[in-house]
Design a protein around this motif. Structure first.
Motif, mmCIF file in Angstrom:
data_model
loop_
_atom_site.group_PDB
_atom_site.id
_atom_site.type_symbol
_atom_site.label_atom_id
_atom_site.label_comp_id
_atom_site.label_asym_id
_atom_site.label_seq_id
_atom_site.Cartn_x
_atom_site.Cartn_y
_atom_site.Cartn_z
ATOM 1 N N LYS A 1 0.869 -1.180 0.000
ATOM 2 C CA LYS A 1 0.000 0.000 0.000
ATOM 3 C C LYS A 1 0.902 1.224 0.000
ATOM 4 C CE LYS A 1 -3.827 -2.203 2.485
ATOM 5 N NZ LYS A 1 -4.705 -2.145 3.685
ATOM 6 N N SER A 2 0.787 2.005 -1.046
ATOM 7 C CA SER A 2 1.700 3.127 -1.219
ATOM 8 C C SER A 2 1.587 4.145 -0.093
ATOM 9 C CB SER A 2 1.447 3.808 -2.566
ATOM 10 O OG SER A 2 0.100 4.264 -2.642
ATOM 11 N N ASN A 3 0.382 4.330 0.455
ATOM 12 C CA ASN A 3 0.229 5.331 1.510
ATOM 13 C C ASN A 3 0.958 4.926 2.785
ATOM 14 O OD1 ASN A 3 -1.788 3.249 1.745
ATOM 15 N ND2 ASN A 3 -2.777 4.465 3.332
ATOM 16 N N VAL A 4 0.995 3.629 3.075
ATOM 17 C CA VAL A 4 1.705 3.155 4.269
ATOM 18 C C VAL A 4 3.216 3.317 4.075
ATOM 19 C CG1 VAL A 4 2.176 1.166 5.755
ATOM 20 C CG2 VAL A 4 -0.134 1.533 4.860
ATOM 21 N N LEU A 5 3.715 2.909 2.912
ATOM 22 C CA LEU A 5 5.139 3.045 2.622
ATOM 23 C C LEU A 5 5.553 4.509 2.637
ATOM 24 C CD1 LEU A 5 5.431 0.435 -0.268
ATOM 25 C CD2 LEU A 5 6.284 0.169 2.061
ATOM 26 N N HIS A 6 4.731 5.353 2.048
ATOM 27 C CA HIS A 6 5.045 6.783 1.993
ATOM 28 C C HIS A 6 5.135 7.378 3.395
ATOM 29 C CE1 HIS A 6 3.880 11.074 1.831
ATOM 30 N NE2 HIS A 6 4.714 11.096 0.809
ATOM 31 N N SER B 1 6.979 10.105 15.168
ATOM 32 C CA SER B 1 6.908 8.658 15.097
ATOM 33 C C SER B 1 5.556 8.205 14.572
ATOM 34 C CB SER B 1 7.162 8.036 16.482
ATOM 35 O OG SER B 1 6.159 8.455 17.393
ATOM 36 N N VAL B 2 5.551 6.989 14.055
ATOM 37 C CA VAL B 2 4.303 6.344 13.642
ATOM 38 C C VAL B 2 4.170 5.078 14.485
ATOM 39 C CG1 VAL B 2 4.422 7.264 11.298
ATOM 40 C CG2 VAL B 2 5.468 5.058 11.806
ATOM 41 N N PRO B 3 2.972 4.519 14.588
ATOM 42 C CA PRO B 3 2.789 3.308 15.406
ATOM 43 C C PRO B 3 3.711 2.167 14.985
ATOM 44 C CG PRO B 3 0.671 4.253 14.837
ATOM 45 C CD PRO B 3 1.706 5.024 14.048
ATOM 46 N N LYS B 4 4.120 1.364 15.960
ATOM 47 C CA LYS B 4 5.015 0.243 15.676
ATOM 48 C C LYS B 4 4.409 -0.734 14.674
ATOM 49 C CE LYS B 4 7.456 0.256 20.122
ATOM 50 N NZ LYS B 4 7.769 -0.525 21.343
ATOM 51 N N LYS B 5 3.105 -0.937 14.779
ATOM 52 C CA LYS B 5 2.452 -1.852 13.845
ATOM 53 C C LYS B 5 2.559 -1.357 12.410
ATOM 54 C CE LYS B 5 -0.935 -3.905 17.016
ATOM 55 N NZ LYS B 5 -2.382 -4.119 17.294
ATOM 56 N N VAL B 6 2.482 -0.056 12.234
ATOM 57 C CA VAL B 6 2.596 0.524 10.890
ATOM 58 C C VAL B 6 4.017 0.349 10.361
ATOM 59 C CG1 VAL B 6 2.401 2.641 9.526
ATOM 60 C CG2 VAL B 6 0.766 2.179 11.360
ATOM 61 N N LYS B 7 5.024 0.547 11.236
ATOM 62 C CA LYS B 7 6.418 0.353 10.829
ATOM 63 C C LYS B 7 6.660 -1.085 10.378
ATOM 64 C CE LYS B 7 8.336 3.786 14.042
ATOM 65 N NZ LYS B 7 9.227 3.972 15.211
ATOM 66 N N MET C 1 5.863 -4.948 3.640
ATOM 67 C CA MET C 1 5.488 -4.553 2.276
ATOM 68 C C MET C 1 6.713 -4.300 1.413
ATOM 69 S SD MET C 1 2.313 -1.945 2.951
ATOM 70 C CE MET C 1 0.733 -2.519 3.576
ATOM 71 N N ALA C 2 7.719 -3.665 1.987
ATOM 72 C CA ALA C 2 8.933 -3.370 1.226
ATOM 73 C C ALA C 2 9.661 -4.658 0.844
ATOM 74 C CB ALA C 2 9.845 -2.462 2.046
#
Length: 207
Positions: A29-34, A100-106, A112-113
């Motif tokens: 998902k491009s928005n998560v990677l971005h 920071s962003v949530p650990k789950k998102v990281k 994904m990468a």
């Protein structure tokens, strides 16, 4: 489970290895990677831009001349922002751009990468990358043999010979699995994983 070939430094297939689907088969998902890449780059900003404000400028606090009777504009001390060499009013101060962003998102972005490299056939797995000595020429020869350019090489433990042999080679980066991140994976065209490092990477996602 996904299966990839394990190569040696001569680009010959020596075996196969199964990759965990929950890591290497995740829809991107491009928005998560971005969001994660943007966070990483923001944390790398130095934020050291700074100016001297009125209180930081060296100078006397004496009033330059009397308030009335000179025909000139009213002046305070020599540190006034209106005078040359005076303090700045709205200039930047040192600050941190980090957030920071949530650990789950990281973790999701990292999966994904990794998955994107597997799906685009830009993932290379090597059984080992042992060098007899620190020698850049030999390292470049192996890279050319594997036919990869602009690659991120992930190792499972400290390998001084490999790390020092590669440090002057442009578009090549050697990294231990602990430092694996979304930005570097996406930045380089190829992701080269040493076979022992795969288990270590999978261990990062064990709850």
């Amino acid at each position: 489970m996904a299966v990839v070939d394990v190569l040696n430094t001569k680009a010959e297939k020596v075996s196969e290895i199964e990759l965990a689907d929950y890591i290497f088969d995740v829809p991107a998902k491009s928005n998560v990677l971005h969001e994660v890449v943007r966070m990483q780059l923001a944390c790398r900003r130095s934020g050291t831009a700074s100016v001297k404000h009125r209180s930081d400028v060296k100078g006397s606090g004496r009033k330059l001349f009397r308030q009335k009777g000179t025909g000139r504009a009213r002046r305070g001390d020599i540190k006034s922002p209106l005078l040359r060499g005076g303090g700045s009013v709205f200039g930047p101060d040192p600050r941190s751009y980090a957030y920071s962003v949530p650990k789950k998102v990281k973790k999701l972005a990292l999966k994904m990468a990794l998955s994107s490299k597997y799906r685009t056939n830009e993932l290379v797995v090597l059984d080992n990358f042992d060098l007899d000595k620190i020698q850049t020429k030999k390292f470049i020869g192996i890279i050319n043999q594997l036919n990869i350019k602009k690659a991120l090489i992930v190792i499972d433990e400290k390998n001084e010979k490999l790390e020092l042999s590669s440090r002057n080679v442009p578009n090549i980066k050697v990294m231990r699995y602990e430092g694996l991140n979304v930005y570097d994976i996406l930045k380089y065209n190829h992701l080269v994983l040493l076979e022992p490092s795969i288990k270590s990477i999978e261990g990062r996602f064990v709850v």
